[in-house]
Design a protein around this motif. Sequence first.
Motif, mmCIF file in Angstrom:
data_model
loop_
_atom_site.group_PDB
_atom_site.id
_atom_site.type_symbol
_atom_site.label_atom_id
_atom_site.label_comp_id
_atom_site.label_asym_id
_atom_site.label_seq_id
_atom_site.Cartn_x
_atom_site.Cartn_y
_atom_site.Cartn_z
ATOM 1 N N ARG A 130 -8.613 107.095 64.831
ATOM 2 C CA ARG A 130 -9.180 106.098 63.987
ATOM 3 C C ARG A 130 -8.761 106.038 62.639
ATOM 4 N N MET A 131 -8.193 105.293 62.080
ATOM 5 C CA MET A 131 -7.352 105.056 60.840
ATOM 6 C C MET A 131 -8.573 104.931 59.821
ATOM 7 N N GLU A 132 -8.291 105.273 58.572
ATOM 8 C CA GLU A 132 -9.185 105.152 57.592
ATOM 9 C C GLU A 132 -9.104 103.776 56.973
ATOM 10 N N THR A 133 -9.959 102.905 57.480
ATOM 11 C CA THR A 133 -9.626 101.242 57.180
ATOM 12 C C THR A 133 -9.912 101.262 55.726
ATOM 13 N N ALA A 134 -10.788 101.778 54.950
ATOM 14 C CA ALA A 134 -10.907 101.713 53.511
ATOM 15 C C ALA A 134 -9.531 102.028 52.910
ATOM 16 N N ASP A 135 -8.799 102.882 53.385
ATOM 17 C CA ASP A 135 -7.440 103.311 52.705
ATOM 18 C C ASP A 135 -6.280 102.377 52.969
ATOM 19 N N ARG A 184 -11.265 89.565 46.472
ATOM 20 C CA ARG A 184 -10.047 89.539 47.861
ATOM 21 C C ARG A 184 -10.006 90.681 48.542
ATOM 22 N N ILE A 185 -10.145 90.825 49.662
ATOM 23 C CA ILE A 185 -9.618 91.942 50.723
ATOM 24 C C ILE A 185 -8.631 91.582 51.430
ATOM 25 N N SER A 186 -7.499 92.262 51.439
ATOM 26 C CA SER A 186 -6.312 91.850 52.323
ATOM 27 C C SER A 186 -6.066 93.054 53.257
ATOM 28 N N ASN A 187 -5.965 92.553 54.574
ATOM 29 C CA ASN A 187 -5.385 93.375 55.754
ATOM 30 C C ASN A 187 -4.066 93.504 55.764
ATOM 31 N N PRO A 188 -3.261 94.458 55.340
ATOM 32 C CA PRO A 188 -1.675 94.372 55.564
ATOM 33 C C PRO A 188 -1.280 94.913 56.966
ATOM 34 N N ILE A 209 -14.949 95.200 58.748
ATOM 35 C CA ILE A 209 -15.253 96.242 57.861
ATOM 36 C C ILE A 209 -16.630 95.851 57.087
ATOM 37 N N GLU A 210 -17.274 96.710 56.645
ATOM 38 C CA GLU A 210 -18.524 96.446 55.650
ATOM 39 C C GLU A 210 -18.008 96.477 54.191
ATOM 40 N N VAL A 211 -18.082 95.478 53.520
ATOM 41 C CA VAL A 211 -17.880 95.537 52.168
ATOM 42 C C VAL A 211 -18.906 95.282 51.275
ATOM 43 N N LYS A 212 -19.040 96.416 50.156
ATOM 44 C CA LYS A 212 -20.361 96.330 49.261
ATOM 45 C C LYS A 212 -19.859 95.960 47.880
ATOM 46 N N VAL A 213 -20.126 94.983 47.186
ATOM 47 C CA VAL A 213 -19.746 94.725 46.022
ATOM 48 C C VAL A 213 -20.931 94.867 45.018
ATOM 49 N N THR A 214 -20.709 95.837 44.006
ATOM 50 C CA THR A 214 -21.817 96.061 42.846
ATOM 51 C C THR A 214 -21.166 96.184 41.566
ATOM 52 N N GLY A 215 -22.121 96.071 40.568
ATOM 53 C CA GLY A 215 -21.481 96.248 39.409
ATOM 54 C C GLY A 215 -22.687 95.995 38.446
ATOM 55 N N GLU A 216 -22.346 96.294 36.955
ATOM 56 C CA GLU A 216 -23.205 96.157 36.050
ATOM 57 C C GLU A 216 -23.730 94.437 35.837
ATOM 58 N N VAL A 255 -17.112 96.347 38.007
ATOM 59 C CA VAL A 255 -17.307 95.775 39.280
ATOM 60 C C VAL A 255 -16.630 97.184 40.222
ATOM 61 N N ALA A 256 -17.654 97.327 41.202
ATOM 62 C CA ALA A 256 -17.208 98.524 42.222
ATOM 63 C C ALA A 256 -17.138 97.968 43.699
ATOM 64 N N VAL A 257 -16.013 98.144 44.358
ATOM 65 C CA VAL A 257 -16.029 97.638 45.456
ATOM 66 C C VAL A 257 -15.880 98.726 46.567
ATOM 67 N N SER A 258 -16.909 98.808 47.693
ATOM 68 C CA SER A 258 -16.865 99.991 48.441
ATOM 69 C C SER A 258 -16.454 99.447 50.126
ATOM 70 N N ILE A 259 -15.765 99.873 50.723
ATOM 71 C CA ILE A 259 -15.431 99.552 52.076
ATOM 72 C C ILE A 259 -15.945 100.582 52.996
#
Length: 135
Positions: free
Chosen positions: A32-37, A60-64, A71-78, A112-116
Amino acid sequence: QFKIKTPESDYKLYLMSANLILWSANEDVQTRMETADMMRISVSKSSKADKNDRAPITVRISNPTDDEVTIEVKVTGENLTPVTKTLTIPEKSSRSISTAFNNVTVASSKTVAVSIEGKTSYFKVNPVTPFFVDF
C-alpha cells in the motif's frame, strides 16, 4: 524504501547481493503506497473578506498517479471553518475543497493545515484582508 507495482497473482520479492539472498518475502509485503505522500496540495493565495467578515479559501488536492485514489482530507486553521471530506480523485486529476476564515476584521495572517489520511501534509500562513479597510 522503495515502491513497486505488484502483479495481481502471487509474487515473491528478493533482495540479492552477489547471488546471495539477503531478504525475501511473499504476499505479506506492504504494498500500500503512502497516499498522503503522493498527493499535491495547494491553497489559494490571500483572500478578502466578504460583508459577513468571511474570507474564502480553496484547497486543491491533485493526484499525479496513474491510479484513482479515495482519501479523507481534513482542512483546519486559525478561525477557519473546519472541513473533513472524503474525495475520490481520478488518475492525474484534482479536486477542490472550499472553506473560509471567519471574523476577519483586520488585515492579518491566518494558518491553514491540510491533513490527508490523518497525516499532516501541508501547512501554510495565508494573508487575509477585511471587507472594510481603514485609510
